[in-house]
Design a protein around this motif. Structure first.
Motif, short mmCIF file in Angstrom:
data_model
loop_
_atom_site.label_atom_id
_atom_site.label_comp_id
_atom_site.label_asym_id
_atom_site.label_seq_id
_atom_site.Cartn_x
_atom_site.Cartn_y
_atom_site.Cartn_z
N ALA A 197 13.88 10.96 25.90
CA ALA A 197 13.50 10.37 24.70
C ALA A 197 14.58 11.13 23.26
O ALA A 197 14.85 11.76 23.25
N THR A 198 14.20 10.28 22.54
CA THR A 198 14.97 10.44 20.93
C THR A 198 13.95 10.29 19.99
O THR A 198 14.30 9.69 19.83
N PHE A 199 14.00 11.57 19.33
CA PHE A 199 12.77 11.40 17.65
C PHE A 199 13.77 11.05 16.86
O PHE A 199 15.17 12.27 16.93
N TYR A 200 13.51 10.69 16.02
CA TYR A 200 14.02 9.83 14.31
C TYR A 200 13.30 10.64 13.24
O TYR A 200 11.69 10.09 13.36
N THR A 201 13.05 11.47 12.12
CA THR A 201 12.40 11.08 10.41
C THR A 201 12.95 10.20 9.97
O THR A 201 13.89 10.07 9.79
N VAL A 202 11.62 9.52 10.37
CA VAL A 202 12.59 7.77 8.98
C VAL A 202 11.66 8.35 8.12
O VAL A 202 10.65 8.72 7.49
N GLU A 203 12.54 7.30 7.36
CA GLU A 203 11.80 6.65 5.40
C GLU A 203 12.02 5.50 5.45
O GLU A 203 12.43 4.83 6.12
N ILE A 204 10.55 5.11 4.77
CA ILE A 204 10.43 4.02 4.10
C ILE A 204 11.05 3.31 2.92
O ILE A 204 11.37 3.97 1.71
N ALA A 230 0.33 -1.41 -0.19
CA ALA A 230 -0.04 0.47 0.50
C ALA A 230 1.07 1.27 -0.53
O ALA A 230 1.24 1.44 1.00
N PRO A 231 0.86 2.20 -1.07
CA PRO A 231 1.92 3.09 -1.24
C PRO A 231 1.02 4.00 0.11
O PRO A 231 -0.11 4.30 0.36
N ILE A 232 2.26 4.37 0.95
CA ILE A 232 2.05 5.35 2.09
C ILE A 232 2.64 7.04 1.23
O ILE A 232 3.64 7.63 1.15
N LYS A 233 1.29 7.54 0.70
CA LYS A 233 1.90 8.78 0.09
C LYS A 233 1.51 10.39 1.71
O LYS A 233 0.14 10.50 1.82
N LEU A 234 2.29 10.57 2.26
CA LEU A 234 1.93 11.33 3.03
C LEU A 234 2.32 13.04 3.37
O LEU A 234 3.21 13.08 3.36
N ASP A 235 1.36 13.72 1.78
CA ASP A 235 1.64 14.67 1.59
C ASP A 235 2.32 15.91 2.72
O ASP A 235 0.51 16.94 3.27
N GLY A 236 2.77 16.61 3.00
CA GLY A 236 3.17 17.23 4.13
C GLY A 236 3.09 16.71 5.51
O GLY A 236 2.35 17.35 6.30
N ALA A 237 3.37 16.07 5.70
CA ALA A 237 3.51 15.05 7.10
C ALA A 237 5.27 13.57 6.44
O ALA A 237 5.01 13.37 5.37
N LYS A 238 4.76 13.62 8.14
CA LYS A 238 6.01 12.28 7.98
C LYS A 238 6.08 11.45 8.89
O LYS A 238 5.14 11.42 10.12
N ILE A 239 6.67 10.55 8.74
CA ILE A 239 6.96 9.36 9.80
C ILE A 239 7.79 9.85 10.75
O ILE A 239 8.77 9.35 10.24
N ILE A 240 7.38 9.52 12.42
CA ILE A 240 8.84 10.28 13.14
C ILE A 240 8.85 8.73 14.05
O ILE A 240 7.81 8.41 15.02
N VAL A 241 9.80 8.85 14.28
CA VAL A 241 10.15 7.54 15.40
C VAL A 241 10.15 8.06 16.88
O VAL A 241 10.82 8.99 17.09
#
Ligand code: ADP
Ligand code: MG
Length: 393
Positions: free
Chosen positions: A379-386, A205-216
């Protein structure tokens, strides 16, 4: 996206530890983050993970004798672990982290694929260990991928996932489901994997997060996912299933609709067991809905389902703890946070959040400050990419 510095570092380390070898090759296997569908993979339910661009780098070369040697740049102090293939294939405390690659060799042999010679291997991961981003599955799949490449074994990426899970279950003693290894072995750039763990059917399933990111966000809680707590949840679900199977024709809790569960939950007279089964059933249905709303472009509903997932893991499945709850609950208060939940086995580890670009800075600052205030460390924050699955690099 291969990190050239990591690649160079793992190859340099290989040369430093073992000497020059013109046959050495470099490899990569990703970590993974699960967007929704937690603790459903050993209940015949659905999961929705994606591979990441961070993971484990490896360098390896075949030897002419039967020796195997392992070294991890992340565990420098442990040094080089050396053994003979014949006597190496039993789990031991002395082998430390090397039990993971040894378990994979053992699992290949169980499938009739014997190594005709040993090898030298160095690994270097840029994924936090023991944080729910599956560094263990990343290491297992990396090892399987290297063995396939060095020895020409005829196995698919899906086999590598099954071999990795088999080794983690039977060599390393954690009864994990198939999600982690599957997500790592089958990863596809910019896509999450909607996997039915009942029969391993899946779709990307394509994840197209226009204008948003996945943060761990990593709680940095020191050791937590004790295998015993994980295995205890699993046996409770198995017991619930066997009680329900006396009346219903089901193979797993994932076969139940919410209505069927509600109509039959009275059979589960132990309230704790009933709560665990409830989570497995509801979480599976939430995951199915989440993928549907994502396809419809309803990201707001996807975020609501992430929150419900966390609440269920907190209240019914009881695998969160104050650190994960603080990260998720603080995140829900921030405008621009679409969704946030714990990811992975729980008891510590990481949350995953979907955050609008313009809100990311405030999210990290505010959640970070409030976490520190309440928990006493950062805590530690990472912006992750698929990212994609394993590869020769
Ligand atoms: P997770 O899979 O969530 O990261 P686990 O506890 O399942 O957590 O697996 C972590 C273990 O995997 C580590 O304790 C270590 O034994 C092994 N491991 C993973 N990556 C590496 C690495 N780069 N070097 C050495 N060991 C590693
Ligand atoms: Mg793991």
């Amino acid at each position: 996206m291969i990190d050239q510095e990591m690649k160079k570092a793992v190859l340099d380390s290989f040369e430093k530890v073992y000497g020059k070898n013109e046959n050495v090759k470099a490899y990569f296997a990703p970590g993974r983050v699960n967007l929704i569908g937690e603790h459903t993979d050993y209940n015949g339910g659905h999961v929705f993970p994606c591979a990441l661009t961070i993971g484990t780098y490896g360098a390896a070369a075949k030897r002419n004798d039967k020796k195997v040697r392992f070294y991890s740049v992340n565990q420098e102090k442990f040094g080089v672990y050396e053994a003979n293939l014949e006597d190496a294939l039993n789990p031991s405390e002395a082998a430390g982290w090397v039990n993971y690659p040894l378990g994979v060799i053992w699992a290949f042999e169980k499938r009739g694929m014997k190594l005709d010679a040993g090898f030298d291997m160095v690994i270097y991961g840029n994924i936090p260990n023991g944080s729910g981003l599956s560094s263990s599955a990343s290491l297992e799949v990396l090892t399987g991928f290297i063995l396939r490449d060095l020895y020409g074994f005829d196995v698919t990426n899906q086999d590598l996932a099954l071999i990795g899970q088999y080794s983690e279950n039977n060599f390393n003693g954690c009864n994990c489901g198939i999600m982690d290894q599957f997500a790592v072995a089958m990863g596809k750039e910019n896509n999450a994997i909607f996997l039915d763990t009942a029969d391993l059917s899946f779709e990307y399933a394509p994840i197209k997060l226009d204008g948003a990111k996945i943060i761990v966000a990593n709680t940095n809680k020191k050791h937590k996912l004790t295998d015993s707590q994980y295995n205890a949840r699993r046996s409770m679900c198995e017991e619930a299933l066997s009680i329900l199977q006396k009346k219903l024709d089901i193979k797993g809790l994932g076969d139940l609709s919410i209505e069927e569960f509600e109509a039959n939950k009275g059979l589960l007279t132990d309230p704790d067991m009933q709560k665990k089964a409830k989570h497995a059933v509801y979480e599976n249905q939430r995951t199915i809905e989440a993928v549907k709303v994502l396809k419809d472009g309803d990201i707001a509903r996807f975020g609501e389902l992430m929150r419900q997932s966390h609440e269920s893991l907190r209240d019914d499945y009881d695998v969160t703890g104050v650190e994960l709850d603080t990260l998720a609950e603080e995140a829900w208060k921030i405008p621009g946070v679409i969704g946030s939940r714990m990811t992975g086995g729980g008891f510590g580890g990481c949350t995953v959040s979907i955050v609008k670009d313009e809100a990311i800075e405030n999210f990290k600052k505010t959640v970070g400050e409030n976490y520190l205030k309440k928990i006493g460390y950062e805590a530690t924050f990472y912006t992750v990419e698929i990212g994609a699955g394993p590869e020769v690099i």
